[in-house]
Design a protein around this motif. Sequence first.
Motif, mmCIF file in Angstrom:
data_model
loop_
_atom_site.group_PDB
_atom_site.id
_atom_site.type_symbol
_atom_site.label_atom_id
_atom_site.label_comp_id
_atom_site.label_asym_id
_atom_site.label_seq_id
_atom_site.Cartn_x
_atom_site.Cartn_y
_atom_site.Cartn_z
ATOM 1 N N LYS A 31 25.989 -8.053 59.147
ATOM 2 C CA LYS A 31 25.611 -6.923 58.304
ATOM 3 C C LYS A 31 25.456 -5.701 59.188
ATOM 4 N N ASN A 32 26.051 -4.583 58.763
ATOM 5 C CA ASN A 32 25.927 -3.316 59.470
ATOM 6 C C ASN A 32 25.605 -2.242 58.445
ATOM 7 N N GLY A 33 24.332 -1.884 58.351
ATOM 8 C CA GLY A 33 23.904 -0.989 57.288
ATOM 9 C C GLY A 33 24.009 -1.689 55.957
ATOM 10 N N ASP A 34 24.782 -1.110 55.045
ATOM 11 C CA ASP A 34 24.968 -1.768 53.747
ATOM 12 C C ASP A 34 26.326 -2.452 53.654
ATOM 13 N N VAL A 35 27.007 -2.597 54.780
ATOM 14 C CA VAL A 35 28.322 -3.233 54.797
ATOM 15 C C VAL A 35 28.214 -4.625 55.417
ATOM 16 N N TYR A 36 28.744 -5.617 54.714
ATOM 17 C CA TYR A 36 28.743 -7.002 55.183
ATOM 18 C C TYR A 36 30.161 -7.401 55.580
ATOM 19 N N THR A 37 30.265 -8.185 56.633
ATOM 20 C CA THR A 37 31.558 -8.720 57.053
ATOM 21 C C THR A 37 31.649 -10.178 56.641
ATOM 22 N N LEU A 38 32.681 -10.497 55.864
ATOM 23 C CA LEU A 38 32.959 -11.872 55.495
ATOM 24 C C LEU A 38 34.022 -12.419 56.434
ATOM 25 N N LYS A 39 33.776 -13.602 56.998
ATOM 26 C CA LYS A 39 34.751 -14.278 57.843
ATOM 27 C C LYS A 39 35.375 -15.418 57.050
ATOM 28 N N GLU A 40 36.697 -15.519 57.104
ATOM 29 C CA GLU A 40 37.418 -16.517 56.333
ATOM 30 C C GLU A 40 38.301 -17.352 57.263
ATOM 31 N N PHE A 41 38.329 -18.647 57.035
ATOM 32 C CA PHE A 41 39.248 -19.504 57.787
ATOM 33 C C PHE A 41 39.504 -20.781 57.007
#
Length: 242
Positions: A87-97
């Motif tokens: 999470k960076n501020g209000d942005v989330y990173t989704l990782k997919e594999f």
Amino acid sequence: MKKILLCCFIACGLFITACTNCKEPGPENNAILCGDDLSFDMPIIPGDLQVGQRNRYRLLRGNGYGSASGLDFEYLPDTLIVEVATKNGDVYTLKEFFSCGSQKLTDKPGFVVYADSFATVHVRVANDSFYILPSIGSCCNDSRLFFNHAGALPLQRTIGPIVQIDGWKTTLNYHESNKMALINDAEILDKLWPSLNVASLNAGMQVDGPGFTFLYDREYGIARTAYYSWWTQAGYGFDYME
């Protein structure tokens, strides 16, 4: 204008296949890539994203999107794992594999060809919507779960029309526009969903582009994502697995 838009779709497809943001995992990540020792007790909730939430999805392949029945589909031996990584501020990173056992076949689109690599997509929740963000400088992103689609999914529960699951589709009539609908008491892969929004985003099909369908709920999670071609009326989808 139609030819120009078609060129844009082709260019976007080439960008997807290139998958420049994919990272090949090293041997030390093999256990993670297989999904070994991962917990799925904390699913991804669009209205309450938290780092550590994780889902898994079974890939399906469907045919005859424009036909009366959606029963012409099959599940493939491919499992996609998606987790809220940062999470960076209000942005989330989704990782997919894709987990071990997923097939790296060249007859599948680019988002499945790279079955032994990671992909990421950024999302955020604002204005009562779930935003799937594009990659910088692009119309699209590298997401497998969302089939490289970028845009906003409204989180407020729609009031209708009421539709039902029909195989890999819903009972919405064929259309080439963007429509919202509601499914009550849906069942997908033996899991019951009390309520699901249906975002049927088919406006791109007016210019021979793809269509997308997302089944989700702000409280219950993301149940299904699907992509289909105007040209072939065939497509792929991901169904949530418990």
